[in-house]
Design an enzyme around this catalytic site. Structure first.
Site, PDB file in Angstrom:
ATOM      1  N   LYS A  55     119.418  47.411  37.159  1.00  0.00           N
ATOM      2  CA  LYS A  55     119.613  48.189  38.466  1.00  0.00           C
ATOM      3  C   LYS A  55     119.574  47.035  39.549  1.00  0.00           C
ATOM      4  CE  LYS A  55     117.703  52.597  37.435  1.00  0.00           C
ATOM      5  NZ  LYS A  55     118.869  53.406  38.074  1.00  0.00           N
ATOM      6  N   GLU A  73     117.434  37.384  46.713  1.00  0.00           N
ATOM      7  CA  GLU A  73     117.379  35.604  46.401  1.00  0.00           C
ATOM      8  C   GLU A  73     117.051  35.478  44.813  1.00  0.00           C
ATOM      9  OE1 GLU A  73     118.197  33.115  47.957  1.00  0.00           O
ATOM     10  OE2 GLU A  73     118.607  33.783  49.956  1.00  0.00           O
ATOM     11  N   ARG A  91      87.721  45.522  32.386  1.00  0.00           N
ATOM     12  CA  ARG A  91      87.406  45.263  33.631  1.00  0.00           C
ATOM     13  C   ARG A  91      87.138  46.536  34.710  1.00  0.00           C
ATOM     14  NH1 ARG A  91      90.984  41.397  34.596  1.00  0.00           N
ATOM     15  NH2 ARG A  91      92.311  42.484  35.855  1.00  0.00           N
ATOM     16  N   ARG A 112     109.569  41.002  40.333  1.00  0.00           N
ATOM     17  CA  ARG A 112     109.321  40.491  41.609  1.00  0.00           C
ATOM     18  C   ARG A 112     110.691  40.074  42.112  1.00  0.00           C
ATOM     19  NH1 ARG A 112     105.141  36.210  41.291  1.00  0.00           N
ATOM     20  NH2 ARG A 112     103.663  37.997  41.624  1.00  0.00           N
ATOM     21  N   HIS A 155     104.890  46.725  47.973  1.00  0.00           N
ATOM     22  CA  HIS A 155     104.648  47.041  46.575  1.00  0.00           C
ATOM     23  C   HIS A 155     105.107  48.479  46.261  1.00  0.00           C
ATOM     24  CE1 HIS A 155     101.302  43.956  45.674  1.00  0.00           C
ATOM     25  NE2 HIS A 155     102.191  43.385  46.407  1.00  0.00           N
ATOM     26  N   GLU A 174     106.051  48.007  38.292  1.00  0.00           N
ATOM     27  CA  GLU A 174     105.448  47.538  39.634  1.00  0.00           C
ATOM     28  C   GLU A 174     106.701  46.507  40.119  1.00  0.00           C
ATOM     29  OE1 GLU A 174     101.336  46.122  40.852  1.00  0.00           O
ATOM     30  OE2 GLU A 174     102.505  44.144  40.405  1.00  0.00           O
ATOM     31  N   ALA A 186     102.100  33.355  48.739  1.00  0.00           N
ATOM     32  CA  ALA A 186     101.423  33.898  47.816  1.00  0.00           C
ATOM     33  C   ALA A 186     101.173  33.370  46.541  1.00  0.00           C
ATOM     34  CB  ALA A 186     102.061  35.570  47.400  1.00  0.00           C
ATOM     35  N   GLU A 189      98.282  30.532  47.655  1.00  0.00           N
ATOM     36  CA  GLU A 189      97.112  31.309  47.617  1.00  0.00           C
ATOM     37  C   GLU A 189      96.586  31.456  46.263  1.00  0.00           C
ATOM     38  OE1 GLU A 189      94.294  34.819  47.781  1.00  0.00           O
ATOM     39  OE2 GLU A 189      96.377  34.763  46.758  1.00  0.00           O
TER      40      GLU A 189
HETATM   41  P1  GTP Z   1      95.770  44.626  40.541  1.00  0.00           P
HETATM   42  O1  GTP Z   1      94.663  45.323  39.851  1.00  0.00           O
HETATM   43  O2  GTP Z   1      95.178  42.896  40.490  1.00  0.00           O
HETATM   44  O3  GTP Z   1      97.014  44.671  39.793  1.00  0.00           O
HETATM   45  O4  GTP Z   1      95.748  45.095  41.960  1.00  0.00           O
HETATM   46  P2  GTP Z   1      95.854  46.398  42.611  1.00  0.00           P
HETATM   47  O5  GTP Z   1      96.066  47.416  41.495  1.00  0.00           O
HETATM   48  O6  GTP Z   1      94.995  46.530  43.693  1.00  0.00           O
HETATM   49  O7  GTP Z   1      97.188  46.415  43.322  1.00  0.00           O
HETATM   50  P3  GTP Z   1      97.896  45.513  44.466  1.00  0.00           P
HETATM   51  O8  GTP Z   1      99.170  46.244  44.895  1.00  0.00           O
HETATM   52  O9  GTP Z   1      96.745  45.690  45.749  1.00  0.00           O
HETATM   53  O10 GTP Z   1      98.144  44.297  43.903  1.00  0.00           O
HETATM   54  C1  GTP Z   1      98.960  43.965  42.878  1.00  0.00           C
HETATM   55  C2  GTP Z   1      99.458  42.547  42.568  1.00  0.00           C
HETATM   56  O11 GTP Z   1      99.971  42.222  43.848  1.00  0.00           O
HETATM   57  C3  GTP Z   1      98.669  41.685  42.139  1.00  0.00           C
HETATM   58  O12 GTP Z   1      98.248  41.719  40.733  1.00  0.00           O
HETATM   59  C4  GTP Z   1      99.157  40.273  42.478  1.00  0.00           C
HETATM   60  O13 GTP Z   1     100.067  40.060  41.842  1.00  0.00           O
HETATM   61  C5  GTP Z   1      99.644  40.689  44.045  1.00  0.00           C
HETATM   62  N1  GTP Z   1      98.558  40.690  45.103  1.00  0.00           N
HETATM   63  C6  GTP Z   1      97.964  41.384  45.518  1.00  0.00           C
HETATM   64  N2  GTP Z   1      97.052  40.846  46.422  1.00  0.00           N
HETATM   65  C7  GTP Z   1      97.481  39.463  46.363  1.00  0.00           C
HETATM   66  C8  GTP Z   1      96.836  38.229  46.915  1.00  0.00           C
HETATM   67  O14 GTP Z   1      95.935  38.386  47.727  1.00  0.00           O
HETATM   68  N3  GTP Z   1      97.218  37.188  46.737  1.00  0.00           N
HETATM   69  C9  GTP Z   1      98.493  37.000  45.859  1.00  0.00           C
HETATM   70  N4  GTP Z   1      98.671  35.857  45.602  1.00  0.00           N
HETATM   71  N5  GTP Z   1      99.015  38.066  45.245  1.00  0.00           N
HETATM   72  C10 GTP Z   1      98.419  39.129  45.424  1.00  0.00           C
HETATM   73 MG    MG Z   2      98.624  43.646  38.836  1.00  0.00          MG
END
Ligand code: GTP
Ligand code: MG
Length: 238
Positions: A55, A73, A91, A112, A155, A174, A186, A189
């Site tokens: 898609k 991009e 976890r 992504r 997201h 996702e 990101a 970080e």
């Molecule tokens: P996860 O259990 O880590 O997948 O997070 P979540 O269920 O709380 O979902 P959320 O939408 O907050 O984050 C999903 C994904 O977004 C993460 O797995 C990262 O790939 C990205 N992400 C979220 N927060 C950050 C951040 O503070 N820094 C970076 N670099 N990536 C982030």
């Molecule tokens: Mg994740």
């Protein structure tokens, strides 16, 4: 390692208080069986990625052919490995069963999408959300409401039907949609976070937060430039 951790959780005990050796073998066997099931499950999630990727690629190619420009991009996909999946389930305390994992872990399939402009991020999200066979299960708008550390991205968890020999499977995928500036931030970080094992020294935390503000400001400036080039268009520069 992972198996120790899993066993500890399995038996609802701490790693220091593992079940007696006679119990370990059957547990390990069960654990391996579960891992095999997860490995099979991965295939369905790869199909989910393939469906949604198609898609995204269709939109991208359509834009490129019509306008010589695409709001997209680049696109990257990733599939969570069976081990990461097990580790995440452990976890967050998800039951180590297929239905529980499928219901509670919705980032097994990930895509992504990086865009030039913030307006493109929302535009792509709207175009995908409007597609009849995609159902948006959840949205987190970290652009409107950035995380405390400065993280910004849009997201979406979308569900896509995958047609298999025995019937249809609805697969959550996702989507992380962000600008190049957000992506740059990101990825940096992420590297810092890993290097310092989740405990950033405060001067670095402040620095990365500030860099997030700079990235946001750059996005705004680029957005203003874009609006000046093409005030009426919704993203397309043709
Ligand atoms: P996860 O259990 O880590 O997948 O997070 P979540 O269920 O709380 O979902 P959320 O939408 O907050 O984050 C999903 C994904 O977004 C993460 O797995 C990262 O790939 C990205 N992400 C979220 N927060 C950050 C951040 O503070 N820094 C970076 N670099 N990536 C982030
Ligand atoms: Mg994740």
């Amino acid at each position: 390692g992972l198996e120790q951790q899993l066993l500890a959780r399995w038996a609802d005990r701490t790693p220091d208080d593992l079940p007696d050796p006679a119990q370990i073998d059957p547990m390990l066997a069960q654990l391996r069986a579960l891992r095999d099931e997860f490995t099979r499950l991965q295939l369905y999630y790869q199909f989910g990625i393939d469906e949604v990727s198609t898609k995204v690629n269709i939109l991208r190619q359509e834009f490129e052919s019509i306008h010589d420009y695409s709001p997209i991009e680049h696109v990257r996909t990733r599939l969570k490995s069976a081990d990461s999946l097990l580790a995440k389930a452990v976890r967050q305390g998800t039951d180590l069963t297929l239905p529980a994992v499928r219901a509670e872990i919705r980032d097994i399939a990930g895509i992504r999408i990086t865009c030039s402009f913030v307006s493109d991020v929302y535009w792509i999200a709207e175009m995908l959300s409007a597609q009849q066979d995609l159902t948006v299960l959840a949205t987190k708008d970290y652009i409107a409401a950035p995380k405390a550390n400065g993280y910004r991205s849009l997201h979406l968890i979308v569900e896509v039907p995958v047609f298999l020999s025995a019937g249809v499977e609805h697969i959550p995928v996702e989507l992380q949609i962000r600008t190049i500036a957000m992506d740059f931030w990101a990825s940096t970080e992420h590297k810092l976070f890993y290097k310092y094992r989740n405990e950033l020294p405060s001067h670095l935390a402040a620095e990365i937060e500030d860099a997030g503000r700079v990235a946001a400001e750059l996005d705004e400036r680029m957005g203003r430039l874009r609006d000046e080039i093409r005030p009426r268009d919704h993203g397309v520069l043709d």
